[in-house]
Design a protein around this motif. Structure first.
Motif, PDB file in Angstrom:
ATOM      1  N   VAL A  17       0.968  -0.830  -0.030  1.00  0.00           N
ATOM      2  CA  VAL A  17      -0.156   0.021  -0.009  1.00  0.00           C
ATOM      3  C   VAL A  17       0.976   1.316   0.156  1.00  0.00           C
ATOM      4  N   ASP A  18       0.794   2.056  -1.168  1.00  0.00           N
ATOM      5  CA  ASP A  18       1.112   3.498  -0.972  1.00  0.00           C
ATOM      6  C   ASP A  18       2.633   3.865  -0.561  1.00  0.00           C
ATOM      7  N   VAL A  19       3.745   2.907  -1.021  1.00  0.00           N
ATOM      8  CA  VAL A  19       5.100   3.365  -0.826  1.00  0.00           C
ATOM      9  C   VAL A  19       5.480   3.987  -1.708  1.00  0.00           C
ATOM     10  N   ASP A  22       6.483  10.709  -1.813  1.00  0.00           N
ATOM     11  CA  ASP A  22       6.055  11.884  -0.836  1.00  0.00           C
ATOM     12  C   ASP A  22       5.807  11.137   0.636  1.00  0.00           C
ATOM     13  N   PHE A  23       5.727   9.842   0.617  1.00  0.00           N
ATOM     14  CA  PHE A  23       5.198   9.308   2.146  1.00  0.00           C
ATOM     15  C   PHE A  23       6.585   9.026   2.774  1.00  0.00           C
ATOM     16  N   CYS A  24       7.496   9.179   2.130  1.00  0.00           N
ATOM     17  CA  CYS A  24       8.888   8.583   2.742  1.00  0.00           C
ATOM     18  C   CYS A  24       9.623   9.926   3.039  1.00  0.00           C
ATOM     19  N   SER A  28       6.705  15.069   0.679  1.00  0.00           N
ATOM     20  CA  SER A  28       5.907  16.163   1.219  1.00  0.00           C
ATOM     21  C   SER A  28       4.932  15.872   2.377  1.00  0.00           C
ATOM     22  N   LEU A  29       4.760  14.576   2.728  1.00  0.00           N
ATOM     23  CA  LEU A  29       4.107  13.920   3.842  1.00  0.00           C
ATOM     24  C   LEU A  29       4.804  12.788   4.399  1.00  0.00           C
ATOM     25  N   ALA A  30       5.986  13.373   4.782  1.00  0.00           N
ATOM     26  CA  ALA A  30       7.119  12.115   5.094  1.00  0.00           C
ATOM     27  C   ALA A  30       6.505  11.380   6.378  1.00  0.00           C
ATOM     28  N   ARG A  58      -1.274   3.172  -5.095  1.00  0.00           N
ATOM     29  CA  ARG A  58      -0.810   4.312  -5.236  1.00  0.00           C
ATOM     30  C   ARG A  58      -1.852   5.511  -5.077  1.00  0.00           C
ATOM     31  N   ASP A  59      -1.644   6.380  -4.018  1.00  0.00           N
ATOM     32  CA  ASP A  59      -2.240   7.645  -4.017  1.00  0.00           C
ATOM     33  C   ASP A  59      -1.872   8.427  -5.266  1.00  0.00           C
ATOM     34  N   HIS A  60      -3.007   8.943  -5.638  1.00  0.00           N
ATOM     35  CA  HIS A  60      -2.838   9.371  -7.382  1.00  0.00           C
ATOM     36  C   HIS A  60      -3.670  10.640  -7.664  1.00  0.00           C
ATOM     37  N   THR A  66     -10.825  18.866  -0.256  1.00  0.00           N
ATOM     38  CA  THR A  66     -10.542  19.355   1.053  1.00  0.00           C
ATOM     39  C   THR A  66      -9.462  18.230   1.450  1.00  0.00           C
ATOM     40  N   HIS A  67      -8.989  17.111   0.988  1.00  0.00           N
ATOM     41  CA  HIS A  67      -7.917  16.238   1.204  1.00  0.00           C
ATOM     42  C   HIS A  67      -6.607  17.148   1.346  1.00  0.00           C
ATOM     43  N   PHE A  68      -6.404  18.244   0.624  1.00  0.00           N
ATOM     44  CA  PHE A  68      -5.516  19.074   0.606  1.00  0.00           C
ATOM     45  C   PHE A  68      -5.730  20.253   1.310  1.00  0.00           C
ATOM     46  N   GLY A 142       3.180  -1.729   4.050  1.00  0.00           N
ATOM     47  CA  GLY A 142       3.060  -0.356   3.427  1.00  0.00           C
ATOM     48  C   GLY A 142       3.129   0.848   4.260  1.00  0.00           C
ATOM     49  N   ILE A 143       2.489   2.016   3.526  1.00  0.00           N
ATOM     50  CA  ILE A 143       2.291   3.261   4.172  1.00  0.00           C
ATOM     51  C   ILE A 143       0.951   3.708   4.120  1.00  0.00           C
ATOM     52  N   ALA A 144       0.121   4.286   5.133  1.00  0.00           N
ATOM     53  CA  ALA A 144       0.686   4.631   6.517  1.00  0.00           C
ATOM     54  C   ALA A 144      -0.160   3.454   7.281  1.00  0.00           C
ATOM     55  N   THR A 145       0.184   2.750   8.286  1.00  0.00           N
ATOM     56  CA  THR A 145      -0.220   1.874   9.028  1.00  0.00           C
ATOM     57  C   THR A 145      -1.616   2.359   9.445  1.00  0.00           C
TER      58      THR A 145
END
Ligand code: VGL
Length: 195
Positions: A17-19, A22-24, A28-30, A58-60, A66-68, A142-145
């Motif tokens: 999931v979503d590795v 930006d999630f690492c 931007s959302l480390a 993948r988040d895409h 409003t998620h951002f 994956g990310i995020a738990t």
């Protein structure tokens, strides 16, 4: 009538999931530990792991409303991340798309925490794809738990896929909320293994 013999689905898949960059660390959302998850999942994929199929989500995002937010609360609103077509949305090296039998993108115009909202390049949803490939059981990492792994595992339970989360191969946005995630999984029948 079809000549096929009906049988319960027998294959086992790993859902990563979503590795994504930006999630690492550096994204931007480390999420602390994200790079290590990427390296260790790659290592797992190089072993005789026994999964019949391995897929990624993948988040895409394009315009997820409003998620951002410029003033994110890091629960329901977030800094811009995983924008389609950017480096931040790519799978994190050493992982690459070629490691996977299919990649499912989600969240173009609204928040989508669950990988089951994702579609592959042909527009097939993750649940339909797994059923079409005779998958009856999934492991997840994956990310995020506490967000996308949480939601994807809960949906996997709903889909009857007897999910197990490899929790040692996940990284959390808020480590102090992992306990609540473990409780939610337990209630829903999601199993947890260290790795
Ligand atoms: C995620 C926060 C915001 C995740 C996605 O992949 O867990 N977390 N969007």
């Amino acid at each position: 009538m079809s000549a096929g013999t009906a049988h319960p689905p027998t294959r086992r898949a790993l859902v990563v999931v979503d590795v994504q960059n930006d999630f690492c660390e550096g994204g931007s959302l480390a999420v602390a530990g994200g790079l290590s998850v990427a390296a260790r999942v790659k290592e797992l994929l190089g072993t005789d792991h026994g999964y019949d199929l391995v897929v990624a989500t993948r988040d895409h995002h394009i315009d997820p409303g409003t998620h951002f937010s410029k003033h994110p609360d890091f629960v329901d609103s977030w800094p811009r991340h995983c924008v389609a077509g950017t480096e931040g949305a790519e799978l994190t090296a050493p992982l690459e798309a070629g490691d996977f039998d299919a990649v499912f993108d989600k969240g173009e115009y609204a928040a989508a925490y669950s990988g089951f909202e994702g579609r592959d390049a042909d527009g097939t949803g993750l649940g339909d794809w797994l059923r079409a490939h005779d998958v009856g059981r999934v492991d997840l990492c994956g990310i995020a738990t506490d967000h996308c792994v949480r939601a994807t595992a809960l949906d996997a339970a709903e889909e009857g896929l007897s999910p197990t989360v490899l929790v040692g191969l996940t990284a959390a946005v808020a480590p102090d909320r992992v306990g609540a995630t473990l409780d939610a999984w337990r209630t829903a029948g999601v199993a947890v293994r260290e790795g």
